[in-house]
Write an enzyme that holds these catalytic residues in place. Structure first.
Site, PDB file in Angstrom:
ATOM      1  N   ASP A 179      38.077  75.705 -13.281  1.00  0.00           N
ATOM      2  CA  ASP A 179      36.916  75.797 -12.841  1.00  0.00           C
ATOM      3  C   ASP A 179      36.335  76.764 -13.704  1.00  0.00           C
ATOM      4  O   ASP A 179      35.050  76.332 -14.165  1.00  0.00           O
ATOM      5  CB  ASP A 179      36.609  75.795 -11.403  1.00  0.00           C
TER       6      ASP A 179
ATOM      7  N   ASP B 249      30.244  75.635 -12.644  1.00  0.00           N
ATOM      8  CA  ASP B 249      30.754  74.353 -12.599  1.00  0.00           C
ATOM      9  C   ASP B 249      30.846  74.184 -10.854  1.00  0.00           C
ATOM     10  O   ASP B 249      31.605  74.557 -10.370  1.00  0.00           O
ATOM     11  CB  ASP B 249      32.139  74.448 -13.032  1.00  0.00           C
TER      12      ASP B 249
ATOM     13  N   GLU C 248      26.615  72.221 -14.610  1.00  0.00           N
ATOM     14  CA  GLU C 248      26.997  70.989 -15.020  1.00  0.00           C
ATOM     15  C   GLU C 248      26.160  69.928 -14.041  1.00  0.00           C
ATOM     16  O   GLU C 248      26.153  70.183 -12.769  1.00  0.00           O
ATOM     17  CB  GLU C 248      28.338  70.549 -14.908  1.00  0.00           C
TER      18      GLU C 248
END
Length: 157
Positions: A139, A7, A67
């Site tokens: 996160d 991420d 992502e």
């Protein structure tokens, strides 16, 4: 197969490693790479690259998943995110890792069942999917969700 989920963020990049064997998924490790907001941009990006390279060397994943970038209302925030994401992709590329990129909605749908899930729903599902795992923060949770989604998508492809 070991999958490294990422991420990307300039301030705090989340990472998570899962082992996928058929339909089974097991937690291996997770954490966050934080950079000093007061440091010059080049130092922050170098710290991110160095930290991620150490994680890749330690866990030796077979592949990575990240992502996809999203556009913020603030162009400066989007630019910083893009720079951090570039470093993350480059670190994976230097390690010879293929990187699958997934939209946030697709990750949420793969993990929770709906693309409109909120962070609390994703984290609740992670507790079910990865029982006993201690998650380093929001996160890291997002990164584990990316890795799990990638495992599901690989299996269904």
């Amino acid at each position: 197969m070991l999958i490294l989920g990422l991420d990307p963020s300039l301030s705090c990049t989340g990472w998570g490693v899962v082992r996928a064997e058929g339909s089974r998924i097991a937690h291996c490790a997770n954490g966050q790479i934080k950079t000093d907001a007061k440091a010059p941009m080049a130092e922050r990006l170098a710290a991110l690259q160095s930290g991620l390279s150490a994680i890749i060397a330690e866990h030796r994943p077979d592949r990575a998943a990240a992502e996809e970038i999203f556009v913020n209302k603030n162009p400066q925030s989007t630019l910083k995110l893009a720079q951090a994401r570039g470093v993350v992709l480059a670190a994976c590329g230097l390690a010879g890792l293929a990187v699958n990129e997934h939209a946030a909605r697709l990750v949420k749908k793969a993990v929770v069942g709906t693309g409109g899930a909120d962070k609390a729903q994703v984290q609740a599902m992670l507790k079910i999917l990865l029982p006993g795992a201690t998650i380093a923060g929001a996160d890291a949770a997002d990164a584990l969700a990316v890795a799990i989604a990638d495992a599901h998508l690989i299996r269904s492809a």
